[in-house]
Design a protein around this motif. Structure first.
Motif, PDB file in Angstrom:
ATOM      1  N   ILE A 182       0.957  -1.146  -0.102  1.00  0.00           N
ATOM      2  CA  ILE A 182       0.040  -0.017   0.003  1.00  0.00           C
ATOM      3  C   ILE A 182       0.770   1.431  -0.007  1.00  0.00           C
ATOM      4  O   ILE A 182       0.494   2.296  -0.714  1.00  0.00           O
ATOM      5  N   MET A 183       1.943   1.194   0.789  1.00  0.00           N
ATOM      6  CA  MET A 183       2.886   2.439   0.846  1.00  0.00           C
ATOM      7  C   MET A 183       3.449   2.613  -0.400  1.00  0.00           C
ATOM      8  O   MET A 183       3.646   3.820  -0.787  1.00  0.00           O
ATOM      9  N   ALA A 184       4.025   1.535  -1.029  1.00  0.00           N
ATOM     10  CA  ALA A 184       4.522   1.724  -2.461  1.00  0.00           C
ATOM     11  C   ALA A 184       3.472   2.149  -3.352  1.00  0.00           C
ATOM     12  O   ALA A 184       3.821   3.022  -4.288  1.00  0.00           O
ATOM     13  N   CYS A 185       2.496   1.733  -3.274  1.00  0.00           N
ATOM     14  CA  CYS A 185       1.337   2.424  -4.246  1.00  0.00           C
ATOM     15  C   CYS A 185       1.264   3.746  -4.237  1.00  0.00           C
ATOM     16  O   CYS A 185       1.108   4.634  -5.204  1.00  0.00           O
ATOM     17  N   LEU A 188       3.765  -1.015 -14.123  1.00  0.00           N
ATOM     18  CA  LEU A 188       4.340  -0.987 -12.895  1.00  0.00           C
ATOM     19  C   LEU A 188       3.325  -0.862 -11.884  1.00  0.00           C
ATOM     20  O   LEU A 188       3.062  -1.453 -10.879  1.00  0.00           O
ATOM     21  N   VAL A 189       2.331   0.317 -12.209  1.00  0.00           N
ATOM     22  CA  VAL A 189       1.387   0.614 -11.165  1.00  0.00           C
ATOM     23  C   VAL A 189       0.361  -0.455 -11.271  1.00  0.00           C
ATOM     24  O   VAL A 189      -0.326  -0.902 -10.250  1.00  0.00           O
ATOM     25  N   THR A 190       0.070  -1.192 -12.499  1.00  0.00           N
ATOM     26  CA  THR A 190      -1.162  -2.139 -12.641  1.00  0.00           C
ATOM     27  C   THR A 190      -0.424  -3.512 -11.763  1.00  0.00           C
ATOM     28  O   THR A 190      -1.418  -3.866 -11.048  1.00  0.00           O
ATOM     29  N   VAL A 191       0.700  -3.761 -12.011  1.00  0.00           N
ATOM     30  CA  VAL A 191       1.350  -4.958 -11.310  1.00  0.00           C
ATOM     31  C   VAL A 191       1.143  -4.931  -9.917  1.00  0.00           C
ATOM     32  O   VAL A 191       0.766  -5.756  -9.121  1.00  0.00           O
ATOM     33  N   GLU A 231      -1.228  -2.887  -8.219  1.00  0.00           N
ATOM     34  CA  GLU A 231      -2.832  -2.652  -8.096  1.00  0.00           C
ATOM     35  C   GLU A 231      -3.362  -4.013  -8.265  1.00  0.00           C
ATOM     36  O   GLU A 231      -4.698  -4.175  -7.478  1.00  0.00           O
ATOM     37  N   VAL A 232      -3.281  -4.827  -9.174  1.00  0.00           N
ATOM     38  CA  VAL A 232      -3.898  -6.279  -9.257  1.00  0.00           C
ATOM     39  C   VAL A 232      -4.092  -7.264  -8.048  1.00  0.00           C
ATOM     40  O   VAL A 232      -5.231  -7.455  -7.862  1.00  0.00           O
ATOM     41  N   PRO A 233      -3.016  -7.156  -7.149  1.00  0.00           N
ATOM     42  CA  PRO A 233      -3.305  -7.772  -5.990  1.00  0.00           C
ATOM     43  C   PRO A 233      -4.418  -7.248  -5.010  1.00  0.00           C
ATOM     44  O   PRO A 233      -5.087  -8.160  -4.311  1.00  0.00           O
ATOM     45  N   PHE A 234      -4.538  -6.128  -5.016  1.00  0.00           N
ATOM     46  CA  PHE A 234      -5.549  -5.287  -4.366  1.00  0.00           C
ATOM     47  C   PHE A 234      -6.934  -5.716  -4.632  1.00  0.00           C
ATOM     48  O   PHE A 234      -7.938  -6.303  -3.920  1.00  0.00           O
ATOM     49  N   LEU A 235      -6.930  -5.779  -6.119  1.00  0.00           N
ATOM     50  CA  LEU A 235      -8.358  -6.355  -6.675  1.00  0.00           C
ATOM     51  C   LEU A 235      -8.585  -7.700  -6.539  1.00  0.00           C
ATOM     52  O   LEU A 235      -9.911  -8.142  -5.764  1.00  0.00           O
ATOM     53  N   LEU A 236      -7.523  -8.527  -6.419  1.00  0.00           N
ATOM     54  CA  LEU A 236      -7.836  -9.960  -6.205  1.00  0.00           C
ATOM     55  C   LEU A 236      -8.201 -10.099  -4.671  1.00  0.00           C
ATOM     56  O   LEU A 236      -8.749 -11.126  -4.253  1.00  0.00           O
ATOM     57  N   GLU A 237      -7.609  -9.346  -3.782  1.00  0.00           N
ATOM     58  CA  GLU A 237      -7.546  -9.512  -2.369  1.00  0.00           C
ATOM     59  C   GLU A 237      -9.024  -9.203  -2.046  1.00  0.00           C
ATOM     60  O   GLU A 237      -9.844 -10.040  -1.392  1.00  0.00           O
ATOM     61  N   LEU A 238      -9.437  -8.057  -2.735  1.00  0.00           N
ATOM     62  CA  LEU A 238     -10.900  -7.559  -2.321  1.00  0.00           C
ATOM     63  C   LEU A 238     -11.973  -8.604  -2.890  1.00  0.00           C
ATOM     64  O   LEU A 238     -13.225  -8.906  -2.330  1.00  0.00           O
ATOM     65  N   THR A 239     -11.653  -9.245  -4.119  1.00  0.00           N
ATOM     66  CA  THR A 239     -12.693 -10.107  -4.734  1.00  0.00           C
ATOM     67  C   THR A 239     -12.634 -11.545  -3.809  1.00  0.00           C
ATOM     68  O   THR A 239     -13.730 -11.998  -3.389  1.00  0.00           O
ATOM     69  N   LEU A 240     -11.320 -11.812  -3.577  1.00  0.00           N
ATOM     70  CA  LEU A 240     -11.368 -13.071  -2.583  1.00  0.00           C
ATOM     71  C   LEU A 240     -12.291 -12.952  -1.310  1.00  0.00           C
ATOM     72  O   LEU A 240     -12.726 -13.606  -0.656  1.00  0.00           O
ATOM     73  N   ARG A 241     -11.842 -11.694  -0.598  1.00  0.00           N
ATOM     74  CA  ARG A 241     -12.569 -11.335   0.434  1.00  0.00           C
ATOM     75  C   ARG A 241     -14.203 -11.535   0.507  1.00  0.00           C
ATOM     76  O   ARG A 241     -14.753 -11.834   1.384  1.00  0.00           O
ATOM     77  N   PHE A 242     -14.603 -10.934  -0.553  1.00  0.00           N
ATOM     78  CA  PHE A 242     -15.948 -10.822  -0.915  1.00  0.00           C
ATOM     79  C   PHE A 242     -16.441 -12.218  -0.953  1.00  0.00           C
ATOM     80  O   PHE A 242     -17.623 -12.552  -0.334  1.00  0.00           O
ATOM     81  N   VAL A 243     -15.911 -13.148  -1.595  1.00  0.00           N
ATOM     82  CA  VAL A 243     -16.174 -14.405  -1.917  1.00  0.00           C
ATOM     83  C   VAL A 243     -16.266 -15.085  -0.513  1.00  0.00           C
ATOM     84  O   VAL A 243     -17.053 -16.012  -0.447  1.00  0.00           O
ATOM     85  N   VAL A 244     -15.199 -15.026   0.390  1.00  0.00           N
ATOM     86  CA  VAL A 244     -15.009 -15.986   1.534  1.00  0.00           C
ATOM     87  C   VAL A 244     -15.935 -15.081   2.814  1.00  0.00           C
ATOM     88  O   VAL A 244     -16.224 -15.541   3.953  1.00  0.00           O
TER      89      VAL A 244
END
Length: 141
Positions: A54-57, A76-79, A81-94
């Protein structure tokens, strides 16, 4: 709030021993992993790495605004940001209660941050823009 998260964790039901029950056990473990950094050593490491990312972003976003357009590659920015999208999606699923999930301000902030970054990139990828317009999209993303 930890009280709300406790209600979410307690709403899992492991009453049967079928495949659905195993998935619920996985969901409970994944939810605790994301919500309680003290639930395991892996959760602690993940939480620490997540905060560093998060601090790096934030640092890269600030640099992107101060450097000439195109200096920092969008990849670089996309690389980052993608983990945040994946985390939010996984957190929503579980999440045990998907409606309550959206009442957590951190989840709403995550969604807004992802959309604020993704929408201008998506628009700029689809339509050619003048440099001034591209800069305005960068400023407001």
């Amino acid at each position: 709030s930890s009280g709300g998260r406790r209600i979410l964790i307690d709403s899992f039901d492991d009453s049967s021993e079928n495949e659905e029950s195993r998935f619920r056990i996985f969901k409970r473990g994944a939810w605790q992993f994301f919500e309680d950094r003290h639930s395991s050593r892996g959760a602690m490491v993940y939480n620490t790495m997540s905060n560093a990312t998060i601090m790096a972003c934030v640092a890269i976003a600030m640099l992107d605004l101060t450097l000439p357009p195109g200096f920092l590659p969008h990849r670089l920015v996309t690389v980052l940001e993608v983990p945040f999208l994946l985390e939010l999606t996984l957190r929503f699923v579980v999440c045990p209660n998907r409606l309550v999930f959206w009442f957590d301000p951190y989840n709403v902030i995550d969604l807004v941050a992802i959309l604020a970054s993704a929408v201008p990139r998506f628009i700029s990828a689809l339509t050619p823009m003048e440099p001034e317009m591209a800069y305005a999209c960068r400023v407001f993303s």
